[in-house]
Scaffold this motif. Structure first.
Motif, PDB file in Angstrom:
ATOM      1  N   LEU A 147       0.830  -1.207   0.000  1.00  0.00           N
ATOM      2  CA  LEU A 147       0.000   0.000   0.000  1.00  0.00           C
ATOM      3  C   LEU A 147       0.865   1.257   0.000  1.00  0.00           C
ATOM      4  O   LEU A 147       0.581   2.224  -0.725  1.00  0.00           O
ATOM      5  N   LEU A 148       1.931   1.255   0.785  1.00  0.00           N
ATOM      6  CA  LEU A 148       2.830   2.408   0.838  1.00  0.00           C
ATOM      7  C   LEU A 148       3.510   2.621  -0.509  1.00  0.00           C
ATOM      8  O   LEU A 148       3.638   3.757  -0.984  1.00  0.00           O
ATOM      9  N   GLU A 149       3.922   1.532  -1.138  1.00  0.00           N
ATOM     10  CA  GLU A 149       4.533   1.645  -2.465  1.00  0.00           C
ATOM     11  C   GLU A 149       3.542   2.202  -3.477  1.00  0.00           C
ATOM     12  O   GLU A 149       3.881   3.069  -4.295  1.00  0.00           O
ATOM     13  N   ALA A 150       2.306   1.724  -3.431  1.00  0.00           N
ATOM     14  CA  ALA A 150       1.283   2.199  -4.363  1.00  0.00           C
ATOM     15  C   ALA A 150       0.988   3.677  -4.142  1.00  0.00           C
ATOM     16  O   ALA A 150       0.795   4.438  -5.101  1.00  0.00           O
ATOM     17  N   ALA A 151       0.950   4.109  -2.879  1.00  0.00           N
ATOM     18  CA  ALA A 151       0.698   5.522  -2.570  1.00  0.00           C
ATOM     19  C   ALA A 151       1.847   6.393  -3.068  1.00  0.00           C
ATOM     20  O   ALA A 151       1.626   7.444  -3.680  1.00  0.00           O
ATOM     21  N   THR A 152       3.075   5.954  -2.826  1.00  0.00           N
ATOM     22  CA  THR A 152       4.241   6.693  -3.300  1.00  0.00           C
ATOM     23  C   THR A 152       4.258   6.753  -4.820  1.00  0.00           C
ATOM     24  O   THR A 152       4.529   7.802  -5.420  1.00  0.00           O
ATOM     25  N   ASP A 153       3.954   5.631  -5.456  1.00  0.00           N
ATOM     26  CA  ASP A 153       3.953   5.569  -6.915  1.00  0.00           C
ATOM     27  C   ASP A 153       2.932   6.541  -7.504  1.00  0.00           C
ATOM     28  O   ASP A 153       3.194   7.214  -8.502  1.00  0.00           O
ATOM     29  N   ALA A 154       1.767   6.638  -6.885  1.00  0.00           N
ATOM     30  CA  ALA A 154       0.725   7.553  -7.371  1.00  0.00           C
ATOM     31  C   ALA A 154       1.185   9.000  -7.270  1.00  0.00           C
ATOM     32  O   ALA A 154       0.972   9.798  -8.191  1.00  0.00           O
ATOM     33  N   VAL A 155       1.809   9.360  -6.159  1.00  0.00           N
ATOM     34  CA  VAL A 155       2.284  10.730  -5.973  1.00  0.00           C
ATOM     35  C   VAL A 155       3.407  11.046  -6.959  1.00  0.00           C
ATOM     36  O   VAL A 155       3.429  12.110  -7.585  1.00  0.00           O
ATOM     37  N   VAL A 156       4.346  10.108  -7.128  1.00  0.00           N
ATOM     38  CA  VAL A 156       5.479  10.336  -8.030  1.00  0.00           C
ATOM     39  C   VAL A 156       5.018  10.416  -9.474  1.00  0.00           C
ATOM     40  O   VAL A 156       5.479  11.270 -10.244  1.00  0.00           O
ATOM     41  N   ALA A 157       4.105   9.534  -9.867  1.00  0.00           N
ATOM     42  CA  ALA A 157       3.597   9.556 -11.240  1.00  0.00           C
ATOM     43  C   ALA A 157       2.965  10.905 -11.550  1.00  0.00           C
ATOM     44  O   ALA A 157       3.151  11.464 -12.641  1.00  0.00           O
ATOM     45  N   ASP A 158       2.233  11.453 -10.595  1.00  0.00           N
ATOM     46  CA  ASP A 158       1.631  12.763 -10.785  1.00  0.00           C
ATOM     47  C   ASP A 158       2.698  13.852 -10.855  1.00  0.00           C
ATOM     48  O   ASP A 158       2.607  14.784 -11.663  1.00  0.00           O
ATOM     49  N   ALA A 159       3.734  13.733 -10.040  1.00  0.00           N
ATOM     50  CA  ALA A 159       4.801  14.728 -10.018  1.00  0.00           C
ATOM     51  C   ALA A 159       5.563  14.777 -11.331  1.00  0.00           C
ATOM     52  O   ALA A 159       6.027  15.839 -11.755  1.00  0.00           O
ATOM     53  N   THR A 167      13.685  19.943 -19.121  1.00  0.00           N
ATOM     54  CA  THR A 167      12.862  18.818 -18.681  1.00  0.00           C
ATOM     55  C   THR A 167      13.412  18.211 -17.402  1.00  0.00           C
ATOM     56  O   THR A 167      12.653  17.897 -16.477  1.00  0.00           O
ATOM     57  N   ILE A 168      14.721  18.046 -17.313  1.00  0.00           N
ATOM     58  CA  ILE A 168      15.326  17.514 -16.092  1.00  0.00           C
ATOM     59  C   ILE A 168      15.018  18.432 -14.918  1.00  0.00           C
ATOM     60  O   ILE A 168      14.663  17.980 -13.823  1.00  0.00           O
ATOM     61  N   ARG A 169      15.141  19.737 -15.136  1.00  0.00           N
ATOM     62  CA  ARG A 169      14.847  20.693 -14.079  1.00  0.00           C
ATOM     63  C   ARG A 169      13.390  20.585 -13.621  1.00  0.00           C
ATOM     64  O   ARG A 169      13.098  20.585 -12.426  1.00  0.00           O
ATOM     65  N   ALA A 170      12.473  20.468 -14.597  1.00  0.00           N
ATOM     66  CA  ALA A 170      11.050  20.367 -14.265  1.00  0.00           C
ATOM     67  C   ALA A 170      10.741  19.061 -13.541  1.00  0.00           C
ATOM     68  O   ALA A 170       9.964  19.040 -12.577  1.00  0.00           O
ATOM     69  N   LEU A 171      11.333  17.960 -13.993  1.00  0.00           N
ATOM     70  CA  LEU A 171      11.120  16.678 -13.323  1.00  0.00           C
ATOM     71  C   LEU A 171      11.642  16.714 -11.896  1.00  0.00           C
ATOM     72  O   LEU A 171      10.987  16.232 -10.963  1.00  0.00           O
ATOM     73  N   ALA A 172      12.834  17.278 -11.723  1.00  0.00           N
ATOM     74  CA  ALA A 172      13.425  17.366 -10.385  1.00  0.00           C
ATOM     75  C   ALA A 172      12.558  18.220  -9.464  1.00  0.00           C
ATOM     76  O   ALA A 172      12.312  17.859  -8.308  1.00  0.00           O
ATOM     77  N   LEU A 173      12.075  19.351  -9.986  1.00  0.00           N
ATOM     78  CA  LEU A 173      11.210  20.218  -9.183  1.00  0.00           C
ATOM     79  C   LEU A 173       9.897  19.526  -8.847  1.00  0.00           C
ATOM     80  O   LEU A 173       9.338  19.713  -7.757  1.00  0.00           O
ATOM     81  N   GLY A 174       9.382  18.721  -9.790  1.00  0.00           N
ATOM     82  CA  GLY A 174       8.157  17.981  -9.525  1.00  0.00           C
ATOM     83  C   GLY A 174       8.320  17.043  -8.345  1.00  0.00           C
ATOM     84  O   GLY A 174       7.452  16.960  -7.461  1.00  0.00           O
ATOM     85  N   VAL A 175       9.456  16.316  -8.314  1.00  0.00           N
ATOM     86  CA  VAL A 175       9.721  15.413  -7.190  1.00  0.00           C
ATOM     87  C   VAL A 175       9.945  16.217  -5.907  1.00  0.00           C
ATOM     88  O   VAL A 175       9.454  15.845  -4.827  1.00  0.00           O
ATOM     89  N   PHE A 176      10.683  17.326  -5.997  1.00  0.00           N
ATOM     90  CA  PHE A 176      10.940  18.178  -4.834  1.00  0.00           C
ATOM     91  C   PHE A 176       9.628  18.655  -4.220  1.00  0.00           C
ATOM     92  O   PHE A 176       9.431  18.585  -3.000  1.00  0.00           O
ATOM     93  N   ASP A 177       8.727  19.157  -5.077  1.00  0.00           N
ATOM     94  CA  ASP A 177       7.444  19.658  -4.580  1.00  0.00           C
ATOM     95  C   ASP A 177       6.584  18.533  -4.007  1.00  0.00           C
ATOM     96  O   ASP A 177       5.852  18.733  -3.030  1.00  0.00           O
ATOM     97  N   ALA A 178       6.671  17.344  -4.614  1.00  0.00           N
ATOM     98  CA  ALA A 178       5.892  16.207  -4.112  1.00  0.00           C
ATOM     99  C   ALA A 178       6.356  15.811  -2.720  1.00  0.00           C
ATOM    100  O   ALA A 178       5.538  15.542  -1.831  1.00  0.00           O
ATOM    101  N   VAL A 179       7.676  15.784  -2.511  1.00  0.00           N
ATOM    102  CA  VAL A 179       8.207  15.430  -1.196  1.00  0.00           C
ATOM    103  C   VAL A 179       7.895  16.525  -0.186  1.00  0.00           C
ATOM    104  O   VAL A 179       7.620  16.246   0.990  1.00  0.00           O
TER     105      VAL A 179
END
Length: 232
Positions: free
Chosen positions: A62-74, A87-99
């Motif tokens: 369940l924790l993996e699925a929840a993390t995967d959903a958040v990361v996929a959206d990011a 694109t790398i900058r945007a992807l990195a910022l997406g993960v940063f904002d998700a965390v």
């Protein structure tokens, strides 16, 4: 009354893995990983734990699925038509904002880098390194540097947020940073000359801007050392 209405609405919707994951994310955001139990989840979904186990084998899944959903959206943050570097900058910022929004995500990504959530980041960023012209023999090293920075910085910010809440619940970020800057400025000038010197920079810094600056520094090094074709 509002709680009963919400439970009634949940009962009217068929239970699905997607609904379970959505409710798990809500619990994790509210109470952290320790608050994610199947009993609490069943209460939130107005069902029994057995019905949840039909869709999810256990807490780890369940924790993996929840993390995967958040990361996929990011990872949808990269704009169409962007250069590999953008694109790398945007992807990195997406993960940063998700965390930043979901601190538990950083812990899970760091704990299990071989699981699908981290592999999403690995694949998306790795393809952009290829597009930058990074030599094949250096691609893993370049990606490892970016990945370590993204996860490390996101995790540090999440830890700082938790520390702020534990030390002074209700204190906003500005007050927390001001207190830290004041403490740095008051350090012994002979033992901590550098730290005292950047205390005012700490006071006015922006986490996202500093994060992007770090990404750019790493990308500058990668392209200068390993790119075999024009960067963009």
């Amino acid at each position: 009354m509002a709680t009963r209405k919400r439970r009634a609405e949940r009962r009217e919707q068929p239970l699905s893995r997607e609904r379970i994951v959505e409710a798990a994310i809500e619990l994790l955001d509210a109470a952290g990983e320790g608050g994610l139990t199947f009993r609490a989840l069943a209460e939130r979904l107005s069902t029994g734990p057995g019905a949840i186990y039909w869709h999810v084998a256990g807490k780890d899944e369940l924790l993996e699925a929840a993390t995967d959903a958040v990361v996929a959206d990011a990872l949808t943050a990269a704009p169409a038509g962007a250069t590999p570097r953008e694109t790398i900058r945007a992807l990195a910022l997406g993960v940063f904002d998700a965390v930043d929004a979901h601190p538990w995500v950083g812990n899970d990504l760091s704990r299990a880098p071989a699981r699908s959530p981290m592999l999403r980041v690995f694949e998306r960023v790795g393809r952009q390194l290829q597009a930058l012209g990074v030599a094949h023999a250096a691609q893993f090293t370049a990606l490892s540097a970016l990945q370590s920075y993204i996860l490390g910085t996101g995790g540090l910010n999440a830890a700082n947020a938790r520390a702020q809440h534990l030390r002074a619940p209700g204190t906003d970020r500005t007050e927390f940073i001001d207190a830290a800057a004041d403490a740095w400025a008051a350090l012994d000038p002979e033992e901590y000359p550098f730290t005292r010197g950047v205390a005012e920079q700490l006071r006015v810094h922006d986490d996202r801007a500093e994060f992007v600056a770090g990404i750019d520094i790493i990308l500058d090094g990668i392209t200068a050392r390993w790119a075999v074709a024009p960067a963009d």
